[in-house]
Design a protein around this motif. Structure first.
Motif, PDB file in Angstrom:
ATOM      1  N   VAL A  44       0.850  -1.189   0.000  1.00 52.63           N
ATOM      2  CA  VAL A  44       0.000   0.000   0.000  1.00 52.63           C
ATOM      3  C   VAL A  44       0.886   1.240   0.000  1.00 52.63           C
ATOM      4  N   TYR A  45       0.575   2.195  -0.865  1.00 55.04           N
ATOM      5  CA  TYR A  45       1.286   3.465  -0.977  1.00 55.04           C
ATOM      6  C   TYR A  45       0.268   4.557  -0.662  1.00 55.04           C
ATOM      7  N   ILE A  46       0.531   5.361   0.361  1.00 55.82           N
ATOM      8  CA  ILE A  46      -0.418   6.382   0.787  1.00 55.82           C
ATOM      9  C   ILE A  46       0.175   7.758   0.549  1.00 55.82           C
ATOM     10  N   VAL A  47      -0.578   8.620  -0.142  1.00 52.40           N
ATOM     11  CA  VAL A  47      -0.155   9.986  -0.447  1.00 52.40           C
ATOM     12  C   VAL A  47      -0.928  10.937   0.460  1.00 52.40           C
ATOM     13  N   GLY A  48      -0.185  11.835   1.119  1.00 52.59           N
ATOM     14  CA  GLY A  48      -0.810  12.816   1.984  1.00 52.59           C
ATOM     15  C   GLY A  48      -0.355  12.709   3.419  1.00 52.59           C
ATOM     16  N   VAL A  49       0.831  12.110   3.634  1.00 53.76           N
ATOM     17  CA  VAL A  49       1.366  11.907   4.979  1.00 53.76           C
ATOM     18  C   VAL A  49       2.762  12.530   5.039  1.00 53.76           C
ATOM     19  N   ALA A  50       2.976  13.428   6.011  1.00 59.16           N
ATOM     20  CA  ALA A  50       4.261  14.099   6.169  1.00 59.16           C
ATOM     21  C   ALA A  50       5.330  13.126   6.657  1.00 59.16           C
ATOM     22  N   PRO A  51       6.623  13.465   6.506  1.00 59.98           N
ATOM     23  CA  PRO A  51       7.691  12.562   6.939  1.00 59.98           C
ATOM     24  C   PRO A  51       7.611  12.150   8.405  1.00 59.98           C
ATOM     25  N   ASP A  52       7.021  13.006   9.258  1.00 58.73           N
ATOM     26  CA  ASP A  52       6.914  12.643  10.678  1.00 58.73           C
ATOM     27  C   ASP A  52       5.687  11.787  10.971  1.00 58.73           C
ATOM     28  N   GLY A  53       4.942  11.390   9.921  1.00 69.19           N
ATOM     29  CA  GLY A  53       3.763  10.537  10.107  1.00 69.19           C
ATOM     30  C   GLY A  53       2.478  11.294  10.301  1.00 69.19           C
TER      31      GLY A  53
END
Length: 346
Positions: A44-53
């Motif tokens: 699963v690849y999720i777009v819309g999440v910053a590097p800190d989660g």
């Protein structure tokens, strides 16, 4: 689907073998992740999440989803995937679910073959690449199990297939179906394979993707079709129904034979049936987003089967080289009287 951010973090705690989180839509990153997931065990690849989660969401998710589809159109054989919107609190993220390929392999548009290793997408090189390609060359997607159990098979379709193979329709039939590759045991349960689902389900869409024939009719000058329709159902029924539909649609021509004028089909039904049977039997069912396409033009008929030529066949050696992407499905169509013997397609 709606999740709070806390629920999202519990479900997706961090990147792993099967999960990648990114803030934006990057063509190269999406291709790399999808190729790696497809060549390994899916993910699963999720777009819309910053590097800190932290969930930041995406603006214009519909447009971003189009960008994802375009990125994967440029990749080579990315396999089966779906893009969904997921609402997390007040934000919307895009979830790209990628299935594992069971036949062949995926590559980025630059030709890289990648595999998932932990939270990284690793290029396969040298001996690793050779072993990977060797394993994939002996796998056939048509033998992959699907979710439908043997109890979902239509009794009439089972009886027809049994008669074509000369099998008894008693308690031995499940064993015969498994021997031939239409059924397999998965997790202690007898389930249909892709080939079995295409022949034994009244609605083979349980196989996934678009296992049907898409027909489009064009007039002389209009680039858009004036009529479109689909032919679905079991694979053998598709061949029979599409053949009849095309013969009726194309009509006939008059010819003088001796002293008589006779009406002849514009294209012989046997020719149409063989072309349709080849398209249905030899298409790649792992190309989930594409159906067999038939285009009717005033001057010609075009039939397009999803998937490239299976190795080692090329356009240059097509008349001399043979290789079957599928084995069970064309074998069944031949026994049902809907396809000719192997090698008579040209």
């Amino acid at each position: 689907m709606l999740l709070s951010e806390d629920e999202f973090k519990r479900e997706f705690p961090g990147e792993s073998d099967h999960l990648e989180l990114k803030q934006g839509v990057s063509v190269s990153r999406i291709q790399e992740a999808v190729v790696a997931f497809s060549n390994t065990d899916g993910g699963v690849y999720i777009v819309g999440v910053a590097p800190d989660g932290h969930v930041v969401g995406v603006s214009q998710p519909g447009e971003k989803a189009k960008d994802i589809h375009q990125a994967l159109r440029d990749a080579r054989n990315p396999g089966r995937y779906d893009v969904h919107e997921l609402v997390v609190g007040d934000d919307t993220v895009l979830v790209l679910a990628v299935a594992r390929r069971h036949e062949g392999f995926a590559q980025t548009s630059g030709g890289a073959v990648l595999a998932r290793r932990g939270a990284s997408n690793v290029a396969l090189l040298g001996d690793d690449l050779s072993r990977f390609l060797s394993r994939r060359s002996f796998q056939r997607f048509e033998l992959t199990p699907i979710s439908a159990g043997l109890d979902r098979a239509d009794p009439a379709l089972m009886a027809r297939l049994a008669a074509a193979y000369g099998w008894p329709t008693d308690d031995e039939l499940p064993a015969r179906l498994e021997e031939e590759g239409f059924v397999t045991t998965d997790g202690g349960r007898q389930v249909l394979t892709v080939a079995g689902g295409l022949l034994l389900l009244t609605d083979p869409r349980a196989v996934g993707g678009r296992p049907y024939i898409d027909i489009r009719r064009y007039t002389a000058d209009d680039p858009d079709p004036d009529r479109t329709w689909q032919i679905a159902g079991p694979a053998d029924a598709q061949v029979e129904q599409a053949t009849k539909a095309l013969v009726d649609e194309l009509g006939s021509v008059s010819a003088i034979v001796g002293a008589q004028r006779v009406e002849m089909p514009r294209i012989p039904p046997r020719v149409i049936r063989e072309a349709i049977a080849n398209a249905v039997a030899h298409r790649s069912y792992e190309h989930a987003g594409t159906a067999v396409r038939v285009e009717i033009h005033p001057s010609h008929l075009t039939i397009t089967s999803p998937g490239g030529l299976p190795e080692p066949v090329t356009l240059d050696n097509l008349r001399f080289q043979q290789s079957a992407r599928n084995d069970r499905l064309p074998g069944a169509l031949r026994r049902l009287g809907l396809a000719e013997d192997l090698g008579k397609g040209i």
